[in-house]
Design a protein around this motif. Structure first.
Motif, short mmCIF file in Angstrom:
data_model
loop_
_atom_site.label_atom_id
_atom_site.label_comp_id
_atom_site.label_asym_id
_atom_site.label_seq_id
_atom_site.Cartn_x
_atom_site.Cartn_y
_atom_site.Cartn_z
N ARG A 13 -7.16 -10.66 8.37
CA ARG A 13 -8.39 -9.93 8.08
C ARG A 13 -8.14 -8.45 7.79
O ARG A 13 -9.05 -7.67 7.57
CB ARG A 13 -9.34 -10.06 9.29
N ARG A 14 -6.88 -8.04 7.81
CA ARG A 14 -6.57 -6.66 7.54
C ARG A 14 -6.93 -6.32 6.10
O ARG A 14 -6.92 -7.18 5.22
CB ARG A 14 -5.08 -6.40 7.77
N PRO A 15 -7.19 -5.06 5.86
CA PRO A 15 -7.54 -4.65 4.50
C PRO A 15 -6.42 -4.98 3.53
O PRO A 15 -5.23 -4.97 3.87
CB PRO A 15 -7.74 -3.14 4.63
N ARG A 16 -6.79 -5.28 2.31
CA ARG A 16 -5.80 -5.60 1.29
C ARG A 16 -4.86 -4.44 1.05
O ARG A 16 -3.69 -4.64 0.71
CB ARG A 16 -6.51 -5.97 -0.02
N SER A 17 -5.36 -3.25 1.22
CA SER A 17 -4.52 -2.08 0.98
C SER A 17 -3.33 -2.05 1.93
O SER A 17 -2.21 -1.67 1.56
CB SER A 17 -5.34 -0.79 1.14
N LEU A 18 -3.55 -2.49 3.21
CA LEU A 18 -2.47 -2.51 4.17
C LEU A 18 -1.43 -3.56 3.79
O LEU A 18 -0.23 -3.31 3.86
CB LEU A 18 -3.01 -2.79 5.57
N ARG A 19 -1.88 -4.74 3.37
CA ARG A 19 -0.94 -5.77 2.95
C ARG A 19 -0.19 -5.34 1.71
O ARG A 19 0.99 -5.66 1.53
CB ARG A 19 -1.69 -7.09 2.71
N LEU A 20 -0.86 -4.59 0.84
CA LEU A 20 -0.20 -4.07 -0.35
C LEU A 20 0.94 -3.13 0.04
O LEU A 20 2.05 -3.22 -0.50
CB LEU A 20 -1.22 -3.35 -1.23
N VAL A 21 0.67 -2.26 0.99
CA VAL A 21 1.70 -1.32 1.45
C VAL A 21 2.87 -2.08 2.07
O VAL A 21 4.04 -1.75 1.84
CB VAL A 21 1.10 -0.32 2.46
#
Length: 351
Positions: free
Chosen positions: A14-22
């Motif tokens: 459920r983490r933001p996509r931006s975090l997974r992108l990083v």
């Protein structure tokens, strides 16, 4: 390496996509550095210098000695042939080195991480623990449900191909003899790769991360009883060889060793040993079931009798023989003519 619980995985999803992108960017960058370093450390194969020295020494010895015998020339020829084989092998290794694919770039590895998420739904990246993991679908082999597994790759040195296969809800065999076996081909979180050994290492060596996880996943979905740590019959009890059902009765035939259930197991009427349907033999006299040992005494007669029935038959035979003998003696006595005594003073008058 230990995988995080499934609940933690769902929470991280459920983490933001931006975090997974990083996370993807950082992991791809770290892996790119590793592969580049491996590329720098990799050197072309060395030429067969030792073989060349042996050949040169043999030729120098021949020149110094001045010998031209057939034996000396044959020895030089053998050295030359050996060196030619070594040199041909060196050429093949050199060509393979030249054909090797280049080290994967950051762009290649980032694309692999995206492909991995498309294949498995999500790839869990642990930058601190230096791991990359995915979760398989529910794995079921021959109607035995083994659950889901997390494949955890150690990203600190991908060239070593170190990874774990962790059961998220371990379903171990019923017998304690197979502790820490969570899959027919997984023990202590290590996978018995079999024929997948070389493809797995080739995929990691070339940076094909999605292929690596896909190969391991396919291996978990296959079953080879010949190389299994535990057979599937060990999970839900053993398979009865008579009726085919699974049983936890822990019964086996004392003759052939096959597993049987309580409904199919037969007890020898002579020695009470457990028998399967194939090994239980019926006495033709009393129709009770016996093992081969308890019918062994009648094997020569071919009548298939137990000891009691055999003895009974022997007693009947002896009684019949005695009766026949008595009847024969009686008939012999009846067939002899009567003898009358002649008293003194009487003449014997023939009939």
């Amino acid at each position: 390496m230990k995988a995080a619980p499934l609940s933690a995985t769902l929470e991280r999803s459920r983490r933001p996509r931006s975090l997974r992108l990083v996370q993807r960017i950082r992991l791809a960058a770290r892996l790119a550095e590793q592969y580049a370093e491996c590329e720098r450390r990799t050197e072309p194969p060395s030429p067969p210098e030792a073989g060349w020295r042996r050949l040169s020494d043999q030729a120098s010895l021949l020149r110094r000695s001045g010998q031209r015998s057939s034996r000396a020339l044959a020895a030089l020829e053998r050295r030359a042939t050996d060196f030619q084989s070594e040199f041909d092998s060196y050429v093949e290794r050199l060509r393979a080195f030249a054909r090797r694919p280049p080290a994967p770039t950051f762009r290649d590895l980032y694309a692999e991480l995206l492909a991995l998420e498309e294949e498995f739904g999500e790839a869990e990246i642990d930058l601190q623990g230096k791991t990359l993991s995915v979760v398989t679908e529910l794995i079921e082999l021959e109607e035995v449900e083994l659950g889901r597994f997390r494949i955890v790759l150690d990203c600190s040195a991908v060239e070593r191909a170190e990874y774990d296969v962790v059961a998220l809800s371990a379903n171990e065999p019923s017998s304690s003899d197979f502790a820490k076996v969570t899959h027919p081909h997984v023990r202590d979180e290590g996978l018995c790769e079999g024929e997948a050994h070389e493809p797995i290492r080739a995929a990691l060596k070339q940076g094909r991360l999605s292929d690596f996880f896909a190969i391991v996943d396919r291996t978990l979905k296959t079953y080879n009883p010949g190389s299994a740590y535990a057979r599937l019959s060990e999970w839900d009890g053993q398979e009865c060889q008579d009726c085919g059902c699974r049983t936890t009765d822990d019964l086996s035939c004392s003759r052939c060793g096959d597993s049987t259930c309580s409904d199919c197991s037969r007890s020898c009427s002579g020695c009470d040993c457990d028998l399967c349907a194939y090994c239980a033999q019926e006495c033709s006299g009393c129709e009770e079931r016996f093992c081969s040992d308890c019918l062994a005494e009648s094997s020569s007669s071919g009548r298939g009798l137990c000891t009691s029935c055999l003895q009974e038959r022997e007693n009947e035979r002896e009684a019949d023989e005695q009766e026949s003998e008595d009847q024969g003696e009686s008939e012999e006595s009846d067939s002899q003519p009567a003898v009358h005594a002649v008293r003194l003073g009487e003449a014997d008058v023939s009939a």
